[in-house]
Design an enzyme around this catalytic site. Structure first.
Site, PDB file in Angstrom:
ATOM      1  N   HIS A 145       0.176 -11.670   2.054  1.00  0.00           N
ATOM      2  CA  HIS A 145      -0.797 -10.855   1.322  1.00  0.00           C
ATOM      3  C   HIS A 145      -1.442 -11.627   0.169  1.00  0.00           C
ATOM      4  O   HIS A 145      -2.664 -11.566  -0.016  1.00  0.00           O
ATOM      5  CB  HIS A 145      -0.123  -9.580   0.794  1.00  0.00           C
TER       6      HIS A 145
ATOM      7  N   TYR B 253       0.824  -1.215   0.000  1.00  0.00           N
ATOM      8  CA  TYR B 253       0.000   0.000   0.000  1.00  0.00           C
ATOM      9  C   TYR B 253       0.857   1.265   0.000  1.00  0.00           C
ATOM     10  O   TYR B 253       0.347   2.353  -0.277  1.00  0.00           O
ATOM     11  CB  TYR B 253      -0.918   0.044   1.228  1.00  0.00           C
TER      12      TYR B 253
END
Length: 264
Positions: free
Chosen positions: A95, A37
């Site tokens: 992730h 991110y």
């Protein structure tokens, strides 16, 4: 893990600082970020400036695919902790499963367990894992070692095979994109149910997941929306509401990169 958290996907720079500070001031205590991110430093800044005691917070980050190898995972997590200004996170997730199985899952899970032993993370878990991949992870480390599998789930993608398998195994699930990028706000069924309860469609969509035992991490930058979403914790939908929402599933997947696994 607090059942309702604040997601930070696609939030950058001062926007994410303001969003996290606002959320914390309203009562959020679960913050979700990830290495990819590119906002861990800003999330850390917001936490530091919020004045909320660390012991009250639940912070999640996620290891990106390029750092899943055994010799890379712990150093990458240390980098994340430095950005977050934390000695440890509460939860660290894989992730995405390693694209093409390039890094064996056993190697990654062993590195995560090592990070946990070192006190860098209090818990470990999965994200975007299919039924077959969840089964492999459980066979490798046991379901008790895994805090959650974070998957895309909203009324338009109900992910039933994943939910049913996880529930049967006793593996907790966290729903990301629970508002389907805001698409829930225009859904007539959700609008009707929201009117019945004096709520918003977003609050209904969140309550639907919470009542099924999932955690949810909606992303919002507006304090009014953040506050409204928190009220999903006290909204109770009846069986008829739940049945109507069940009819909205249309397999509409929003997160589907070219390296994604073969979905169930």
């Amino acid at each position: 893990m607090p059942p309702l958290g604040l997601g930070t996907f696609r939030l950058k720079e001062q926007t994410v600082v303001d969003a996290v500070k606002s959320g914390l001031s309203l009562g959020y205590r679960h913050i979700d970020t990830a290495q990819i991110y590119d906002n861990e430093a800003e999330v850390g800044q917001a936490i530091a400036e919020s004045g909320v005691p660390r012991a009250e917070l639940f912070v999640t980050t996620k290891i990106w695919t390029e750092s899943l190898a055994g010799d890379r995972l712990v150093p990458s997590l240390r980098e994340s902790l430095a950005k977050l200004r934390l000695d440890a996170v509460d939860l660290t997730l894989i992730h995405w499963p390693s694209p093409g199985g390039a890094v064996p899952l056993k190697e990654t899970l062993e590195a995560l367990l090592d990070a946990q032993r070192q006190g860098l993370t209090r818990a470990i878990g999965l994200s975007n894992f299919t039924v077959a991949q969840m089964r492999e992870a459980i066979e490798l480390v046991g379901v008790a070692a895994l805090a959650t599998n974070q998957v895309e789930r909203h009324p338009f993608l109900q992910n039933r095979a994943v939910v049913d398998f996880a529930r049967a195994q006793g593996l907790h699930l966290t729903a990301y994109m629970p508002l389907a990028y805001g698409k829930v706000m225009a859904e007539p069924v959700l609008l009707d149910i929201a009117g019945k309860h004096g709520a918003t469609p977003a609050r209904v969509a969140l309550a639907w997941q919470l009542q099924q035992g999932l955690a949810v991490i909606p992303s919002s930058t507006r304090p009014a929306n953040q506050a409204s979403n928190l009220q999903a914790l006290s909204l109770r939908l009846d069986d008829a509401d739940m049945a109507r929402i069940a009819t909205l599933d249309r397999g509409e997947r929003l997160a589907n990169p070219d390296f994604a696994p073969a979905w169930d």
